[in-house]
Motif scaffolding. Structure first.
Motif, PDB file in Angstrom:
ATOM      1  N   ALA A  38       1.147  -0.960  -0.411  1.00 46.33           N
ATOM      2  CA  ALA A  38       0.182  -0.055   0.469  1.00 46.33           C
ATOM      3  C   ALA A  38       1.125   1.263   0.342  1.00 46.33           C
ATOM      4  O   ALA A  38       1.637   1.520   0.937  1.00 46.33           O
ATOM      5  CB  ALA A  38      -0.682   0.039   1.056  1.00 46.33           C
ATOM      6  N   PHE A  93      -5.228  -0.391   6.118  1.00 43.99           N
ATOM      7  CA  PHE A  93      -4.237  -1.209   5.029  1.00 43.99           C
ATOM      8  C   PHE A  93      -4.226  -2.289   6.470  1.00 43.99           C
ATOM      9  O   PHE A  93      -3.466  -3.374   6.491  1.00 43.99           O
ATOM     10  CB  PHE A  93      -3.319  -0.685   4.213  1.00 43.99           C
ATOM     11  CG  PHE A  93      -3.790  -0.494   3.038  1.00 43.99           C
ATOM     12  CD1 PHE A  93      -4.357  -0.664   2.375  1.00 43.99           C
ATOM     13  CD2 PHE A  93      -3.757   1.644   2.935  1.00 43.99           C
ATOM     14  CE1 PHE A  93      -4.604  -0.775   0.925  1.00 43.99           C
ATOM     15  CE2 PHE A  93      -4.241   1.687   1.879  1.00 43.99           C
ATOM     16  CZ  PHE A  93      -5.453   0.803   0.716  1.00 43.99           C
ATOM     17  N   VAL A  98      -1.965  -6.260   5.183  1.00 47.40           N
ATOM     18  CA  VAL A  98      -0.791  -5.802   3.849  1.00 47.40           C
ATOM     19  C   VAL A  98       0.505  -5.964   3.867  1.00 47.40           C
ATOM     20  O   VAL A  98       0.869  -6.463   5.198  1.00 47.40           O
ATOM     21  CB  VAL A  98      -1.254  -4.805   2.996  1.00 47.40           C
ATOM     22  CG1 VAL A  98      -2.677  -4.691   2.699  1.00 47.40           C
ATOM     23  CG2 VAL A  98      -0.323  -3.289   3.508  1.00 47.40           C
ATOM     24  N   LEU A 101       3.641  -1.126   4.361  1.00 51.77           N
ATOM     25  CA  LEU A 101       3.131   0.190   3.207  1.00 51.77           C
ATOM     26  C   LEU A 101       4.346   1.072   2.779  1.00 51.77           C
ATOM     27  O   LEU A 101       5.297   1.307   3.970  1.00 51.77           O
ATOM     28  CB  LEU A 101       2.597   0.694   5.009  1.00 51.77           C
ATOM     29  CG  LEU A 101       0.875   0.084   5.509  1.00 51.77           C
ATOM     30  CD1 LEU A 101       1.115   1.110   7.185  1.00 51.77           C
ATOM     31  CD2 LEU A 101       0.208  -0.069   4.537  1.00 51.77           C
TER      32      LEU A 101
END
Length: 338
Positions: A38, A93, A98, A101
């Protein structure tokens, strides 16, 4: 500059692939693993962030081309003063788990807790563009913003012949990148141009061209007959102040102006003489290295704590040089579909 743009990505990628293989004992397992990264900007409207996005997409394409399955998710607040929305994006997120980041925090303090919570949840974070008051993140990939401010101070001081009245239109409280530029600018004026008088340095442009234009008008209404030079530390106020100067007939070098970043309008203003200097970053490289650094970390490779993506001064005299022109006209359309 050209060697950095052309060769650094290759070196970084080779290092990334090598570290990935080494961490897996030479097997192909790491190359088969997929990553979801992300990328969270401060905002999504200004051209600077589109260049960051383009760089992230460039990294995604190259990684996939080398067999490292990578998906980039681009999401951030619409405006650069929406701390709550950016915090929410980070938290969402983190909840989605995920792989990592890549974040440009719009507030150096307000994003500390969300970032450290993500790291505790085993979602690593690479910081780009603007620093965070934390030592928990993987790496900081950014311009040397203090140096950028120094370049601006030197340029404006020289344009003024070392004397005159200057305005600094600040950007936003809590924005570490622009605060560093402002500090570099002020320190340079103080040490190298002591006869330059600072007549305003406590006003803020805010997150948009509209708020910047209003702040610019207010300053020029008060100091328009006194000011000889102006510095604006990022894209929105640079564009806004140049317009405000045109509106009162003080553009074209009557009031010397130095800005920051290569938005298309700012570049046009540099070319037509309304802006006498632009301190220019390399946001495509920043987005690119932000993603590559995250993947290298996920593959078990060692990454640098700080990666400097470079900063230069563009002027009407050097803006056609190839290495400067490449930064003034970044190839956004090559990577992003409008």
């Amino acid at each position: 500059m050209k060697s950095i743009l052309n060769l650094l990505p290759l070196f970084v990628f080779l290092g990334l692939a090598g570290c990935g293989r080494q961490s897996e004992g030479g097997s192909a397992t790491s190359e088969a693993k997929s990553y979801t990264i992300a990328v969270i900007p401060k905002g999504t409207t200004h051209e600077f962030w589109k260049s960051i996005h383009a760089g992230a997409v460039k990294a995604e394409q190259e990684l996939n081309g080398k067999g490292i399955k990578t998906e980039i998710i681009w999401k951030g607040p619409l405006k650069e003063d929406d701390r709550d929305q950016q915090i929410q994006v980070v938290e969402n997120f983190m909840s989605r788990r995920v792989s990592g980041l890549v974040l440009a925090p719009l507030d150096s303090q307000a994003l500390v807790a969300p970032v450290e919570n993500a790291i505790k949840a085993k979602v690593p974070v690479v910081i780009i563009d603007s620093d965070l008051k934390s030592d928990q993140y993987v790496s900081f990939v950014a311009t040397d913003n203090y140096k950028g401010g120094q370049l601006a101070g030197e340029r404006l001081g020289q344009l003024l012949g070392g004397k005159g009245n200057v305005i600094l239109l600040r950007y936003a409280v809590g924005s570490a990148s622009t605060e560093a530029r402002e500090s570099g600018f002020l320190d340079t004026l103080k040490t190298k141009f002591p006869s330059v008088k600072l007549i305003s340095s406590d006003q803020y442009a805010g997150p948009t061209r509209e708020t910047g234009y209003q702040a610019s008008q207010n300053l020029l209404n008060r100091f328009g007959d006194q000011v000889n030079g102006i510095f604006c530390p990022c894209e929105p106020p640079t564009i806004a102040m140049a317009k405000a100067l045109r509106d009162i007939g003080k553009a074209g070098g009557k009031v010397k102006m130095v800005g920051f970043d290569s938005g298309s309008q700012s570049v046009a203003d540099l070319k037509n003489g309304d802006v006498q200097g632009l301190v220019v970053q390399n946001p495509i490289l920043m987005g690119y290295l932000g993603v590559l650094t995250m993947v290298k970390n996920l593959q078990g490779g060692k990454v640098e704590n700080r990666i400097d993506t470079g900063v230069v001064l563009a002027t009407p005299e050097n803006m056609e040089q190839p290495e400067i022109k490449e930064l003034l006209y970044p190839p956004i359309a090559k990577y992003l579909k409008e």
